[in-house]
Design an enzyme around this catalytic site. Structure first.
Site, PDB file in Angstrom:
ATOM      1  N   MET A   1       0.865  -1.206  -0.084  1.00 58.98           N
ATOM      2  CA  MET A   1      -0.158  -0.443   0.096  1.00 58.98           C
ATOM      3  C   MET A   1       0.536   1.230  -0.041  1.00 58.98           C
ATOM      4  O   MET A   1       0.601   2.420   0.058  1.00 58.98           O
ATOM      5  CB  MET A   1      -0.770  -0.267   1.254  1.00 58.98           C
ATOM      6  CG  MET A   1      -2.062  -1.339   1.027  1.00 58.98           C
ATOM      7  SD  MET A   1      -3.151  -0.724   0.109  1.00 58.98           S
ATOM      8  CE  MET A   1      -3.857  -1.967  -0.496  1.00 58.98           C
TER       9      MET A   1
ATOM     10  N   ASN B   1      -8.357  -3.533   6.501  1.00 58.86           N
ATOM     11  CA  ASN B   1      -7.390  -3.298   7.150  1.00 58.86           C
ATOM     12  C   ASN B   1      -5.832  -3.471   8.095  1.00 58.86           C
ATOM     13  O   ASN B   1      -5.100  -3.766   8.771  1.00 58.86           O
ATOM     14  CB  ASN B   1      -8.060  -5.046   7.710  1.00 58.86           C
ATOM     15  CG  ASN B   1      -6.528  -5.927   8.947  1.00 58.86           C
ATOM     16  OD1 ASN B   1      -7.601  -5.362   9.918  1.00 58.86           O
ATOM     17  ND2 ASN B   1      -6.848  -6.680   8.599  1.00 58.86           N
ATOM     18  N   HIS B   2      -5.295  -3.110   6.653  1.00 60.17           N
ATOM     19  CA  HIS B   2      -3.763  -3.488   6.691  1.00 60.17           C
ATOM     20  C   HIS B   2      -3.284  -1.808   7.399  1.00 60.17           C
ATOM     21  O   HIS B   2      -3.342  -1.462   7.762  1.00 60.17           O
ATOM     22  CB  HIS B   2      -3.237  -2.839   4.870  1.00 60.17           C
ATOM     23  CG  HIS B   2      -4.098  -1.751   4.574  1.00 60.17           C
ATOM     24  ND1 HIS B   2      -5.080  -1.163   3.589  1.00 60.17           N
ATOM     25  CD2 HIS B   2      -3.554  -0.789   4.295  1.00 60.17           C
ATOM     26  CE1 HIS B   2      -5.204  -0.922   3.491  1.00 60.17           C
ATOM     27  NE2 HIS B   2      -4.363   0.528   3.657  1.00 60.17           N
TER      28      HIS B   2
ATOM     29  N   SER C   1      -8.868   1.979  16.302  1.00 62.31           N
ATOM     30  CA  SER C   1      -8.333   1.708  17.411  1.00 62.31           C
ATOM     31  C   SER C   1      -8.669   2.849  18.311  1.00 62.31           C
ATOM     32  O   SER C   1      -8.874   3.743  17.742  1.00 62.31           O
ATOM     33  CB  SER C   1      -6.334   1.492  17.283  1.00 62.31           C
ATOM     34  OG  SER C   1      -5.901   1.703  18.078  1.00 62.31           O
TER      35      SER C   1
ATOM     36  N   TYR D   1       1.362   6.537  14.725  1.00 59.39           N
ATOM     37  CA  TYR D   1       0.446   5.680  14.496  1.00 59.39           C
ATOM     38  C   TYR D   1      -1.049   6.198  14.828  1.00 59.39           C
ATOM     39  O   TYR D   1      -2.116   6.348  14.094  1.00 59.39           O
ATOM     40  CB  TYR D   1       0.758   3.922  15.214  1.00 59.39           C
ATOM     41  CG  TYR D   1      -0.664   3.876  15.567  1.00 59.39           C
ATOM     42  CD1 TYR D   1      -0.645   2.570  14.622  1.00 59.39           C
ATOM     43  CD2 TYR D   1      -1.364   3.478  16.409  1.00 59.39           C
ATOM     44  CE1 TYR D   1      -1.807   1.312  14.554  1.00 59.39           C
ATOM     45  CE2 TYR D   1      -2.169   1.615  16.773  1.00 59.39           C
ATOM     46  CZ  TYR D   1      -2.530   1.839  15.658  1.00 59.39           C
ATOM     47  OH  TYR D   1      -3.498   0.951  15.638  1.00 59.39           O
TER      48      TYR D   1
ATOM     49  N   LYS E   1      -4.972   7.029  12.685  1.00 55.93           N
ATOM     50  CA  LYS E   1      -5.963   5.491  13.421  1.00 55.93           C
ATOM     51  C   LYS E   1      -7.018   7.441  13.751  1.00 55.93           C
ATOM     52  O   LYS E   1      -8.010   7.624  13.328  1.00 55.93           O
ATOM     53  CB  LYS E   1      -5.650   5.629  14.435  1.00 55.93           C
ATOM     54  CG  LYS E   1      -4.940   3.834  13.930  1.00 55.93           C
ATOM     55  CD  LYS E   1      -5.390   3.164  13.131  1.00 55.93           C
ATOM     56  CE  LYS E   1      -4.796   2.033  12.745  1.00 55.93           C
ATOM     57  NZ  LYS E   1      -5.312   1.362  11.641  1.00 55.93           N
TER      58      LYS E   1
END
Length: 292
Positions: free
Chosen positions: A93, A119-120, A170, A183, A187
Protein backbone atom coordinates in the site's frame (compact mmCIF):
# COMPACT_ATOMS: atom_id res chain seq x y z
CA UNK A 1 -8.30 7.65 42.32
CA UNK A 2 -7.26 3.99 42.29
CA UNK A 3 -10.45 2.92 44.08
CA UNK A 4 -12.57 5.01 41.71
CA UNK A 5 -11.02 3.36 38.68
CA UNK A 6 -11.44 -0.12 40.16
CA UNK A 7 -15.16 0.45 40.70
CA UNK A 8 -16.14 2.86 37.94
CA UNK A 9 -14.45 1.30 34.90
CA UNK A 10 -15.87 -2.23 35.43
CA UNK A 11 -19.39 -0.79 35.81
CA UNK A 12 -19.02 1.20 32.62
CA UNK A 13 -17.62 -1.86 30.92
CA UNK A 14 -20.60 -3.99 31.88
CA UNK A 15 -22.98 -1.40 30.48
CA UNK A 16 -21.07 -1.17 27.21
CA UNK A 17 -20.78 -4.95 26.90
CA UNK A 18 -24.56 -5.31 27.26
CA UNK A 19 -25.16 -2.60 24.66
CA UNK A 20 -22.90 -4.15 22.03
CA UNK A 21 -24.11 -7.68 22.70
CA UNK A 22 -27.66 -6.48 22.09
CA UNK A 23 -26.56 -4.76 18.89
CA UNK A 24 -24.98 -7.90 17.39
CA UNK A 25 -27.38 -10.61 18.56
CA UNK A 26 -29.38 -10.31 15.31
CA UNK A 27 -26.42 -11.36 13.19
CA UNK A 28 -26.76 -14.41 10.96
CA UNK A 29 -24.04 -16.02 8.87
CA UNK A 30 -26.52 -16.08 5.99
CA UNK A 31 -25.95 -12.33 5.66
CA UNK A 32 -22.50 -13.01 4.15
CA UNK A 33 -23.31 -16.01 1.95
CA UNK A 34 -22.40 -15.22 -1.64
CA UNK A 35 -21.28 -11.67 -0.78
CA UNK A 36 -18.25 -10.25 -2.60
CA UNK A 37 -15.72 -9.06 -0.03
CA UNK A 38 -12.27 -7.45 -0.20
CA UNK A 39 -10.09 -7.91 2.89
CA UNK A 40 -6.80 -6.01 3.08
CA UNK A 41 -3.96 -7.02 5.36
CA UNK A 42 -5.21 -10.59 5.03
CA UNK A 43 -1.97 -12.60 5.26
CA UNK A 44 -1.81 -12.66 9.07
CA UNK A 45 -3.42 -11.47 12.29
CA UNK A 46 -6.97 -10.15 12.33
CA UNK A 47 -7.18 -10.00 8.53
CA UNK A 48 -6.30 -13.66 8.16
CA UNK A 49 -8.89 -14.63 10.76
CA UNK A 50 -11.55 -12.51 9.03
CA UNK A 51 -10.79 -14.35 5.79
CA UNK A 52 -11.35 -17.72 7.49
CA UNK A 53 -14.63 -16.62 9.11
CA UNK A 54 -15.90 -15.27 5.79
CA UNK A 55 -14.85 -18.47 4.03
CA UNK A 56 -16.94 -20.53 6.47
CA UNK A 57 -19.84 -18.18 5.67
CA UNK A 58 -19.40 -19.00 1.95
CA UNK A 59 -18.47 -15.51 0.82
CA UNK A 60 -16.47 -14.63 -2.31
CA UNK A 61 -13.07 -13.32 -1.20
CA UNK A 62 -10.38 -11.10 -2.66
CA UNK A 63 -7.45 -10.88 -0.26
CA UNK A 64 -4.49 -8.56 -0.34
CA UNK A 65 -1.23 -8.09 1.58
CA UNK A 66 2.46 -7.65 0.86
CA UNK A 67 3.61 -11.27 1.07
CA UNK A 68 2.46 -13.45 -1.83
CA UNK A 69 3.50 -16.77 -0.30
CA UNK A 70 1.42 -16.14 2.83
CA UNK A 71 -1.56 -15.02 0.77
CA UNK A 72 -1.40 -18.22 -1.26
CA UNK A 73 -1.60 -20.26 1.93
CA UNK A 74 -4.54 -18.23 3.25
CA UNK A 75 -6.43 -18.54 -0.04
CA UNK A 76 -5.88 -22.30 -0.05
CA UNK A 77 -7.23 -22.56 3.49
CA UNK A 78 -10.24 -20.38 2.64
CA UNK A 79 -11.20 -22.69 -0.21
CA UNK A 80 -10.90 -25.69 2.13
CA UNK A 81 -13.20 -23.94 4.62
CA UNK A 82 -15.93 -23.41 2.02
CA UNK A 83 -15.40 -20.00 0.44
CA UNK A 84 -17.56 -19.48 -2.64
CA UNK A 85 -14.34 -18.31 -4.30
CA UNK A 86 -11.01 -16.93 -3.11
CA UNK A 87 -8.40 -14.87 -4.95
CA UNK A 88 -5.51 -12.66 -3.95
CA UNK A 89 -3.51 -9.66 -5.14
CA UNK A 90 -0.12 -9.10 -3.51
CA UNK A 91 1.48 -5.69 -3.23
CA UNK A 92 2.34 -2.82 -0.92
CA UNK A 93 0.00 0.00 0.00
CA UNK A 94 3.06 2.27 -0.07
CA UNK A 95 2.58 2.08 -3.84
CA UNK A 96 -0.03 4.77 -4.47
CA UNK A 97 -1.39 2.90 -7.52
CA UNK A 98 -2.00 -0.37 -5.65
CA UNK A 99 -5.40 0.44 -4.07
CA UNK A 100 -6.91 1.02 -7.51
CA UNK A 101 -5.31 -2.21 -8.78
CA UNK A 102 -7.02 -4.21 -6.04
CA UNK A 103 -10.44 -2.67 -6.65
CA UNK A 104 -10.07 -3.16 -10.42
CA UNK A 105 -9.35 -6.84 -9.81
CA UNK A 106 -12.63 -7.14 -7.89
CA UNK A 107 -14.49 -5.42 -10.71
CA UNK A 108 -12.93 -7.68 -13.34
CA UNK A 109 -13.54 -10.83 -11.29
CA UNK A 110 -17.03 -10.23 -9.93
CA UNK A 111 -18.42 -7.18 -11.70
CA UNK A 112 -19.29 -5.67 -8.34
CA UNK A 113 -18.54 -5.51 -4.62
CA UNK A 114 -20.60 -5.85 -1.44
CA UNK A 115 -18.13 -5.19 1.37
CA UNK A 116 -14.75 -3.49 1.61
CA UNK A 117 -12.80 -4.34 4.78
CA UNK A 118 -9.80 -2.03 5.23
CA UNK A 119 -7.43 -3.64 7.69
CA UNK A 120 -3.83 -3.21 6.48
CA UNK A 121 -1.20 -1.31 8.43
CA UNK A 122 2.32 0.00 7.96
CA UNK A 123 5.22 -0.72 10.27
CA UNK A 124 5.56 1.70 13.17
CA UNK A 125 7.35 1.80 16.52
CA UNK A 126 6.26 1.93 20.14
CA UNK A 127 8.54 4.44 21.85
CA UNK A 128 8.96 8.13 22.60
CA UNK A 129 8.57 10.25 19.45
CA UNK A 130 12.04 10.91 18.09
CA UNK A 131 11.22 13.73 15.68
CA UNK A 132 11.19 11.56 12.56
CA UNK A 133 8.71 13.48 10.40
CA UNK A 134 9.52 11.27 7.41
CA UNK A 135 8.20 8.24 9.27
CA UNK A 136 4.96 10.05 10.06
CA UNK A 137 4.55 10.99 6.41
CA UNK A 138 5.21 7.42 5.22
CA UNK A 139 2.82 5.95 7.79
CA UNK A 140 0.06 8.36 6.77
CA UNK A 141 0.42 7.11 3.19
CA UNK A 142 -0.16 3.49 4.22
CA UNK A 143 -2.47 3.75 7.23
CA UNK A 144 -4.66 6.61 6.00
CA UNK A 145 -4.32 7.75 2.38
CA UNK A 146 -4.46 4.24 0.93
CA UNK A 147 -7.71 3.66 2.88
CA UNK A 148 -9.15 6.80 1.31
CA UNK A 149 -7.95 5.74 -2.13
CA UNK A 150 -9.44 2.24 -1.86
CA UNK A 151 -12.77 3.49 -0.57
CA UNK A 152 -12.93 6.09 -3.34
CA UNK A 153 -12.16 3.53 -6.05
CA UNK A 154 -14.67 1.03 -4.66
CA UNK A 155 -17.49 3.50 -4.05
CA UNK A 156 -19.24 3.19 -7.45
CA UNK A 157 -19.58 -0.59 -6.99
CA UNK A 158 -20.62 -0.22 -3.35
CA UNK A 159 -23.27 2.32 -4.27
CA UNK A 160 -24.68 -0.09 -6.83
CA UNK A 161 -24.82 -2.98 -4.33
CA UNK A 162 -25.78 -0.75 -1.36
CA UNK A 163 -22.78 -2.28 0.37
CA UNK A 164 -20.54 -1.61 3.33
CA UNK A 165 -17.16 -0.12 4.18
CA UNK A 166 -15.49 -1.49 7.30
CA UNK A 167 -12.53 0.48 8.66
CA UNK A 168 -10.32 -1.30 11.18
CA UNK A 169 -9.02 1.38 13.51
CA UNK A 170 -7.81 1.54 17.10
CA UNK A 171 -8.45 2.98 20.53
CA UNK A 172 -5.35 5.04 19.70
CA UNK A 173 -7.50 6.80 17.11
CA UNK A 174 -9.98 7.96 19.76
CA UNK A 175 -7.84 8.40 22.88
CA UNK A 176 -4.37 9.95 22.75
CA UNK A 177 -1.90 7.73 24.55
CA UNK A 178 1.89 8.03 24.79
CA UNK A 179 4.55 6.21 22.76
CA UNK A 180 2.51 5.86 19.56
CA UNK A 181 2.25 9.41 18.18
CA UNK A 182 2.69 8.60 14.45
CA UNK A 183 0.40 5.56 14.61
CA UNK A 184 -2.19 7.44 16.66
CA UNK A 185 -2.18 10.32 14.16
CA UNK A 186 -3.07 7.99 11.30
CA UNK A 187 -5.91 6.40 13.25
CA UNK A 188 -7.36 9.77 14.30
CA UNK A 189 -7.28 10.72 10.61
CA UNK A 190 -9.28 7.60 9.69
CA UNK A 191 -11.94 8.44 12.25
CA UNK A 192 -12.22 12.02 11.05
CA UNK A 193 -12.40 11.18 7.35
CA UNK A 194 -14.78 8.24 7.46
CA UNK A 195 -17.06 9.78 10.09
CA UNK A 196 -17.33 12.88 7.91
CA UNK A 197 -17.96 10.75 4.82
CA UNK A 198 -20.75 8.91 6.66
CA UNK A 199 -22.48 12.23 7.28
CA UNK A 200 -22.24 13.12 3.59
CA UNK A 201 -23.73 9.76 2.63
CA UNK A 202 -26.68 10.41 4.92
CA UNK A 203 -27.21 13.88 3.46
CA UNK A 204 -27.08 12.55 -0.12
CA UNK A 205 -29.09 9.40 0.74
CA UNK A 206 -26.23 7.14 -0.34
CA UNK A 207 -27.03 3.70 1.07
CA UNK A 208 -23.45 2.63 1.82
CA UNK A 209 -22.73 1.96 5.48
CA UNK A 210 -19.46 2.89 7.17
CA UNK A 211 -18.37 0.99 10.28
CA UNK A 212 -15.29 2.17 12.18
CA UNK A 213 -13.82 -0.54 14.43
CA UNK A 214 -12.17 0.76 17.60
CA UNK A 215 -9.89 -2.02 18.79
CA UNK A 216 -7.87 -2.38 21.96
CA UNK A 217 -4.94 -4.70 22.56
CA UNK A 218 -5.37 -7.82 20.39
CA UNK A 219 -3.10 -10.88 20.45
CA UNK A 220 -1.78 -10.61 16.90
CA UNK A 221 1.88 -11.49 16.48
CA UNK A 222 2.73 -7.93 15.42
CA UNK A 223 0.95 -6.29 18.36
CA UNK A 224 2.38 -8.63 20.97
CA UNK A 225 5.86 -8.23 19.53
CA UNK A 226 5.56 -4.44 19.54
CA UNK A 227 4.07 -3.73 22.97
CA UNK A 228 4.10 -6.78 25.26
CA UNK A 229 7.31 -5.59 26.94
CA UNK A 230 5.73 -2.29 27.91
CA UNK A 231 2.00 -2.71 28.39
CA UNK A 232 0.17 -4.03 31.42
CA UNK A 233 -2.77 -6.19 30.49
CA UNK A 234 -3.76 -9.31 28.57
CA UNK A 235 -4.54 -9.08 24.85
CA UNK A 236 -7.93 -10.14 23.52
CA UNK A 237 -8.21 -13.05 21.04
CA UNK A 238 -7.81 -12.16 17.37
CA UNK A 239 -10.26 -14.88 16.29
CA UNK A 240 -13.15 -13.38 18.27
CA UNK A 241 -12.12 -9.86 17.28
CA UNK A 242 -12.23 -10.80 13.59
CA UNK A 243 -15.73 -12.26 13.95
CA UNK A 244 -17.02 -9.17 15.75
CA UNK A 245 -15.67 -6.95 12.97
CA UNK A 246 -17.55 -9.00 10.38
CA UNK A 247 -20.73 -8.90 12.44
CA UNK A 248 -20.55 -5.13 12.87
CA UNK A 249 -20.09 -4.61 9.13
CA UNK A 250 -22.93 -6.97 8.20
CA UNK A 251 -25.25 -5.23 10.66
CA UNK A 252 -24.15 -1.82 9.32
CA UNK A 253 -23.20 -0.52 12.76
CA UNK A 254 -21.68 2.93 13.15
CA UNK A 255 -18.85 1.69 15.40
CA UNK A 256 -17.51 -1.46 16.96
CA UNK A 257 -15.76 -1.30 20.33
CA UNK A 258 -13.67 -4.39 21.08
CA UNK A 259 -12.95 -5.66 23.69
CA UNK A 260 -16.29 -4.18 24.69
CA UNK A 261 -15.66 -3.59 28.38
CA UNK A 262 -12.22 -2.06 28.11
CA UNK A 263 -12.74 0.13 25.04
CA UNK A 264 -16.24 1.23 25.96
CA UNK A 265 -15.20 2.12 29.49
CA UNK A 266 -12.24 4.22 28.40
CA UNK A 267 -14.26 6.11 25.80
CA UNK A 268 -16.96 6.94 28.34
CA UNK A 269 -14.34 8.01 30.88
CA UNK A 270 -12.80 10.28 28.25
CA UNK A 271 -16.00 12.30 28.08
CA UNK A 272 -16.50 12.40 31.84
CA UNK A 273 -13.00 12.79 33.27
CA UNK A 274 -10.31 13.19 30.58
CA UNK A 275 -7.52 14.06 33.02
CA UNK A 276 -8.29 10.94 35.03
CA UNK A 277 -8.18 8.90 31.85
CA UNK A 278 -4.81 10.37 30.86
CA UNK A 279 -3.39 9.50 34.27
CA UNK A 280 -4.75 5.98 34.03
CA UNK A 281 -3.17 5.49 30.60
CA UNK A 282 0.23 6.79 31.70
CA UNK A 283 0.19 4.39 34.62
CA UNK A 284 -0.72 1.42 32.43
CA UNK A 285 2.73 1.30 30.81
CA UNK A 286 6.07 0.02 32.05
CA UNK A 287 7.84 3.25 31.11
CA UNK A 288 11.22 1.91 32.14
CA UNK A 289 10.98 -0.61 29.27
CA UNK A 290 10.22 1.97 26.57
CA UNK A 291 12.95 3.28 24.30
CA UNK A 292 13.58 7.00 24.13
Amino acid sequence: MGLLLKVFIPLLGLAMAFYFYSATENFSEEMLRGKRVIVTGASSGIGEQMAYHLARMEAHLLLTARTEAKLQQVVKRCLELGAASAHYVSGSMEDTTFPEVVVKEAENTWGGLDMLILNHIGHSYFKFFNGDVGHVRKLLETNFLSYVAMATSALPMLKESEGSIVVVSSLAGKVASPFAAPYSATKFALDGFFSSLRQEFLIDKVNVSITVCILGYINTDNAVRAVSHAIRGTPAPKEECALEIIKSGALRQRELHYPYRMVGSLLLLQGIAPDLLDSFLRNSYKVENIQR
